[in-house]
Design an enzyme around this catalytic site. Structure first.
Site, PDB file in Angstrom:
ATOM      1  N   GLY A   1      26.417  15.114  23.340  1.00  0.00           N
ATOM      2  CA  GLY A   1      27.237  14.530  24.624  1.00  0.00           C
ATOM      3  C   GLY A   1      27.022  14.090  26.154  1.00  0.00           C
TER       4      GLY A   1
ATOM      5  N   HIS B   1      13.123  11.084  23.602  1.00  0.00           N
ATOM      6  CA  HIS B   1      13.947  10.984  22.833  1.00  0.00           C
ATOM      7  C   HIS B   1      14.932  10.731  23.885  1.00  0.00           C
ATOM      8  CE1 HIS B   1      16.992  13.434  20.570  1.00  0.00           C
ATOM      9  NE2 HIS B   1      17.848  13.618  20.746  1.00  0.00           N
TER      10      HIS B   1
ATOM     11  N   MET C   1      21.595  19.664  15.683  1.00  0.00           N
ATOM     12  CA  MET C   1      21.976  20.126  17.179  1.00  0.00           C
ATOM     13  C   MET C   1      22.557  21.315  17.260  1.00  0.00           C
ATOM     14  SD  MET C   1      23.186  16.586  18.788  1.00  0.00           S
ATOM     15  CE  MET C   1      23.138  17.612  20.210  1.00  0.00           C
TER      16      MET C   1
ATOM     17  N   HIS D   1      17.755   8.997  19.101  1.00  0.00           N
ATOM     18  CA  HIS D   1      19.275   9.609  18.364  1.00  0.00           C
ATOM     19  C   HIS D   1      20.474   9.211  18.714  1.00  0.00           C
ATOM     20  CE1 HIS D   1      21.445  13.563  18.688  1.00  0.00           C
ATOM     21  NE2 HIS D   1      21.971  13.445  18.025  1.00  0.00           N
TER      22      HIS D   1
ATOM     23  N   MET E   1      24.336   7.064  23.707  1.00  0.00           N
ATOM     24  CA  MET E   1      26.375   7.534  22.413  1.00  0.00           C
ATOM     25  C   MET E   1      26.805   5.678  23.559  1.00  0.00           C
ATOM     26  SD  MET E   1      26.331  10.815  24.633  1.00  0.00           S
ATOM     27  CE  MET E   1      25.113  11.773  24.802  1.00  0.00           C
TER      28      MET E   1
ATOM     29  N   GLY F   1      20.215  23.146  24.753  1.00  0.00           N
ATOM     30  CA  GLY F   1      20.217  23.431  25.184  1.00  0.00           C
ATOM     31  C   GLY F   1      18.266  24.725  24.928  1.00  0.00           C
TER      32      GLY F   1
ATOM     33  N   MET G   1      24.525   8.489  18.828  1.00  0.00           N
ATOM     34  CA  MET G   1      25.539   9.454  18.278  1.00  0.00           C
ATOM     35  C   MET G   1      26.318   8.170  18.663  1.00  0.00           C
ATOM     36  SD  MET G   1      24.614  12.413  21.218  1.00  0.00           S
ATOM     37  CE  MET G   1      22.754  11.527  21.349  1.00  0.00           C
TER      38      MET G   1
ATOM     39  N   ASP H   1      18.913   9.583  24.285  1.00  0.00           N
ATOM     40  CA  ASP H   1      19.951   9.895  23.241  1.00  0.00           C
ATOM     41  C   ASP H   1      21.136   8.612  23.609  1.00  0.00           C
ATOM     42  OD1 ASP H   1      19.782  12.443  22.724  1.00  0.00           O
ATOM     43  OD2 ASP H   1      20.001  13.520  25.456  1.00  0.00           O
TER      44      ASP H   1
ATOM     45  N   SER I   1      14.146  15.053  26.375  1.00  0.00           N
ATOM     46  CA  SER I   1      14.875  13.649  26.836  1.00  0.00           C
ATOM     47  C   SER I   1      15.601  12.858  27.719  1.00  0.00           C
ATOM     48  CB  SER I   1      16.340  14.374  25.998  1.00  0.00           C
ATOM     49  OG  SER I   1      17.506  13.266  26.035  1.00  0.00           O
TER      50      SER I   1
ATOM     51  N   ASP J   1      18.447  20.405  19.189  1.00  0.00           N
ATOM     52  CA  ASP J   1      18.555  19.603  20.008  1.00  0.00           C
ATOM     53  C   ASP J   1      19.721  20.261  20.852  1.00  0.00           C
ATOM     54  OD1 ASP J   1      19.076  17.311  21.881  1.00  0.00           O
ATOM     55  OD2 ASP J   1      19.546  15.909  20.607  1.00  0.00           O
TER      56      ASP J   1
END
Ligand code: DX5
Ligand code: ZN
Length: 217
Positions: free
Chosen positions: A139, A30, A134, A63, A34, A174, A65, A32, A6, A172
């Protein structure tokens, strides 16, 4: 096992360079996306992602969000084989959004926040190409993997097998060198990692190590 680094933990001033640096070692890149509404953070949207699309050969994994995936999904210029996911918590008619994504030529996925039950997507599973589970609150990059997710991945795998479907499971949040093997064993097909790749001194070496760990028995 597929790996999707990501770019959320990349240097945004060198996005293209960072994307190209890991492209040949990645199954997907990936992104993200947002909107500052669905999650309390803003990143990039179609303008930035599309600008990079023709300069990087690896498939994109977008992805969303965002509050309104129905409006924005068609604005991404995808190639066949790219992935677009949206959050089931954000929409009232997931089937309509899945259809919109399929019309773009992308494969469609639904994403679940950590606290959202698999029951929220069970009835749509047969329409999906993948399910994004997730393992942190969406976030931000750099959060710790929520351990209960392992059980959720196992349940999702069982459900998909019981229904005889070919839905892939993406995990997705951690993911790192310490836990990637356990997550892969629980049933993940696609693993996302931001900090564990772009947060490292040598992203290529970090990604190669993650792959070795994920595929070792
Ligand atoms: C979080 C994003 C994740 C994030 C993962 O909202 O959806 O993709 O980039 O970051 P790490 O791998 O650092 O947890
Ligand atoms: Zn993500």
């Amino acid at each position: 096992m597929k790996l999707a680094p990501s770019l959320l933990a990349a240097d945004f001033g060198r996005l293209l360079e960072q994307a190209q640096a890991v492209a040949d070692l990645s199954d997907y890149l990936h992104w993200d996306v947002m909107d500052g509404h669905f999650v309390p953070n803003l990143t990039f949207g179609p303008v930035v992602v599309n600008a990079l699309r023709d300069r990087v050969s690896v498939p994109f994994d977008i992805h969303l969000m965002i509050t309104d995936p129905q409006q924005y999904a068609p604005q991404f210029r995808v190639r066949s084989g790219d992935l677009i996911s949206f959050h089931v918590e954000a929409v009232s008619d997931p089937i309509a959004v899945i259809e919109t994504i399929h019309k773009t030529g992308a494969r469609a996925g639904i994403a679940l926040r950590p606290k959202t039950s698999l029951r929220a997507v069970e009835q749509f599973l047969d329409q999906l190409d993948f399910l994004l589970i997730m393992s942190v609150e969406p976030g931000f990059a750099g959060q710790s993997f929520i351990a209960e997710t392992l059980e959720k991945i196992r349940h999702a795998k069982e459900l998909i097998q019981r229904k005889n479907l070919r839905v892939e499971i993406e995990v997705d949040g951690g993911v790192n060198a310490q836990n990637i093997r356990e997550i892969a064993r629980a049933g993940a097909d696609i693993l996302v990692a931001a900090s564990a790749v772009f947060g490292q001194k040598d992203p290529r070496a970090a990604l190669a190590q993650l792959r070795a760990l994920a595929t070792s028995s």
